[in-house]
Design a protein around this motif. Sequence first.
Motif, PDB file in Angstrom:
ATOM      1  N   VAL A   1     -38.059 -20.215  28.160  1.00  0.00           N
ATOM      2  CA  VAL A   1     -37.504 -21.228  29.055  1.00  0.00           C
ATOM      3  C   VAL A   1     -36.472 -22.012  28.260  1.00  0.00           C
ATOM      4  CG1 VAL A   1     -37.975 -23.170  30.582  1.00  0.00           C
ATOM      5  CG2 VAL A   1     -39.704 -21.370  30.281  1.00  0.00           C
ATOM      6  N   ILE A   2     -35.279 -22.143  28.820  1.00  0.00           N
ATOM      7  CA  ILE A   2     -34.192 -22.838  28.151  1.00  0.00           C
ATOM      8  C   ILE A   2     -33.927 -24.127  28.913  1.00  0.00           C
ATOM      9  CG2 ILE A   2     -31.832 -22.671  27.308  1.00  0.00           C
ATOM     10  CD1 ILE A   2     -33.520 -19.520  28.372  1.00  0.00           C
ATOM     11  N   ALA A   3     -34.198 -25.258  28.245  1.00  0.00           N
ATOM     12  CA  ALA A   3     -34.079 -26.560  28.910  1.00  0.00           C
ATOM     13  C   ALA A   3     -33.814 -27.646  27.884  1.00  0.00           C
ATOM     14  CB  ALA A   3     -35.357 -26.890  29.673  1.00  0.00           C
ATOM     15  N   GLN A   4     -32.850 -28.478  28.169  1.00  0.00           N
ATOM     16  CA  GLN A   4     -32.638 -29.665  27.340  1.00  0.00           C
ATOM     17  C   GLN A   4     -33.651 -30.733  27.739  1.00  0.00           C
ATOM     18  OE1 GLN A   4     -30.031 -28.970  25.203  1.00  0.00           O
ATOM     19  NE2 GLN A   4     -30.781 -30.661  23.980  1.00  0.00           N
ATOM     20  N   VAL A   5     -33.933 -30.795  29.029  1.00  0.00           N
ATOM     21  CA  VAL A   5     -34.946 -31.682  29.595  1.00  0.00           C
ATOM     22  C   VAL A   5     -35.691 -30.914  30.684  1.00  0.00           C
ATOM     23  CG1 VAL A   5     -33.756 -33.871  29.139  1.00  0.00           C
ATOM     24  CG2 VAL A   5     -33.269 -32.631  31.269  1.00  0.00           C
TER      25      VAL A   5
ATOM     26  N   LYS B   1     -42.266 -19.513  25.506  1.00  0.00           N
ATOM     27  CA  LYS B   1     -41.529 -20.219  24.466  1.00  0.00           C
ATOM     28  C   LYS B   1     -40.514 -21.122  25.133  1.00  0.00           C
ATOM     29  CE  LYS B   1     -40.007 -16.330  22.966  1.00  0.00           C
ATOM     30  NZ  LYS B   1     -40.521 -15.416  23.963  1.00  0.00           N
ATOM     31  N   ALA B   2     -40.160 -22.192  24.445  1.00  0.00           N
ATOM     32  CA  ALA B   2     -39.155 -23.116  24.975  1.00  0.00           C
ATOM     33  C   ALA B   2     -38.100 -23.369  23.912  1.00  0.00           C
ATOM     34  CB  ALA B   2     -39.806 -24.431  25.385  1.00  0.00           C
ATOM     35  N   THR B   3     -36.866 -23.474  24.366  1.00  0.00           N
ATOM     36  CA  THR B   3     -35.772 -23.807  23.463  1.00  0.00           C
ATOM     37  C   THR B   3     -34.760 -24.659  24.221  1.00  0.00           C
ATOM     38  OG1 THR B   3     -34.214 -22.894  21.848  1.00  0.00           O
ATOM     39  CG2 THR B   3     -34.370 -21.757  23.974  1.00  0.00           C
ATOM     40  N   THR B   4     -33.840 -25.247  23.485  1.00  0.00           N
ATOM     41  CA  THR B   4     -32.776 -26.035  24.103  1.00  0.00           C
ATOM     42  C   THR B   4     -31.453 -25.302  23.921  1.00  0.00           C
ATOM     43  OG1 THR B   4     -32.157 -27.268  22.123  1.00  0.00           O
ATOM     44  CG2 THR B   4     -34.007 -28.140  23.433  1.00  0.00           C
ATOM     45  N   LYS B   5     -30.385 -25.877  24.432  1.00  0.00           N
ATOM     46  CA  LYS B   5     -29.037 -25.344  24.263  1.00  0.00           C
ATOM     47  C   LYS B   5     -28.203 -26.224  23.349  1.00  0.00           C
ATOM     48  CE  LYS B   5     -28.150 -21.625  26.682  1.00  0.00           C
ATOM     49  NZ  LYS B   5     -26.853 -21.301  27.014  1.00  0.00           N
TER      50      LYS B   5
ATOM     51  N   ARG C   1     -27.806 -30.461  33.204  1.00  0.00           N
ATOM     52  CA  ARG C   1     -27.446 -30.211  34.596  1.00  0.00           C
ATOM     53  C   ARG C   1     -28.151 -28.981  35.158  1.00  0.00           C
ATOM     54  NH1 ARG C   1     -22.349 -28.648  35.229  1.00  0.00           N
ATOM     55  NH2 ARG C   1     -21.926 -28.253  33.038  1.00  0.00           N
ATOM     56  N   ALA C   2     -28.885 -28.235  34.302  1.00  0.00           N
ATOM     57  CA  ALA C   2     -29.555 -27.009  34.752  1.00  0.00           C
ATOM     58  C   ALA C   2     -30.718 -26.683  33.822  1.00  0.00           C
ATOM     59  CB  ALA C   2     -28.559 -25.851  34.780  1.00  0.00           C
ATOM     60  N   ILE C   3     -31.550 -25.760  34.276  1.00  0.00           N
ATOM     61  CA  ILE C   3     -32.671 -25.224  33.505  1.00  0.00           C
ATOM     62  C   ILE C   3     -32.694 -23.723  33.790  1.00  0.00           C
ATOM     63  CG2 ILE C   3     -34.302 -25.764  35.368  1.00  0.00           C
ATOM     64  CD1 ILE C   3     -36.447 -26.218  33.207  1.00  0.00           C
ATOM     65  N   SER C   4     -33.041 -22.922  32.779  1.00  0.00           N
ATOM     66  CA  SER C   4     -33.052 -21.473  32.985  1.00  0.00           C
ATOM     67  C   SER C   4     -34.228 -20.836  32.261  1.00  0.00           C
ATOM     68  CB  SER C   4     -31.730 -20.842  32.517  1.00  0.00           C
ATOM     69  OG  SER C   4     -31.586 -20.967  31.117  1.00  0.00           O
TER      70      SER C   4
END
Length: 164
Positions: free
Chosen positions: A101-105, A133-137, A147-150
């Motif tokens: 999961v790629i998310a800043q928030v 797993k989670a990571t940010t951009k 502005r998005a989550i992927s």
Amino acid sequence: MTDWRIGHGYDLHRLSAGQGLCVGGVFIACEHAVVAHSDGDVALHALCDALLGAVALGDIGQHFPDSDARWADADSRSFLREVRRLIGEAGYAPGNVDLSVIAQVPRLAPHIDAMRARIAEDLALDIDRVSVKATTKEGVDAVGEKRAISAHAVVLVARAQRAD
């Protein structure tokens, strides 16, 4: 020889101001919401696409189209359970799941174990067969700018064993 198949899925949703969102079957209270027809759970949507793709059964949009009012605000866990049923009818069962999961928030790390447990339950898998797993951009692009989550999902499915 065992009939193994691999599937990959991807999903992205815009974020807006709100009071929380669902990721991996878990509601996370935060100052954001997902803009979507259903609950917009990017992790489960990517996972559904990966499972459907592994068995060549199309994609989530074919089975749960956003043009159908039945799926408005739907819980994506119901999509996942239905996809599990569909791949079962095709003679396959999930072997393992690997989700990114790629998310800043919002911050996802505190929720990873709950996500793994829900996904394992819905797919009738042991929890050690579900990786999340989670990571940010790092502030880059729409995800990094909040502005998005992927999410990306990879699955391995196998032809179900038949009792003869």
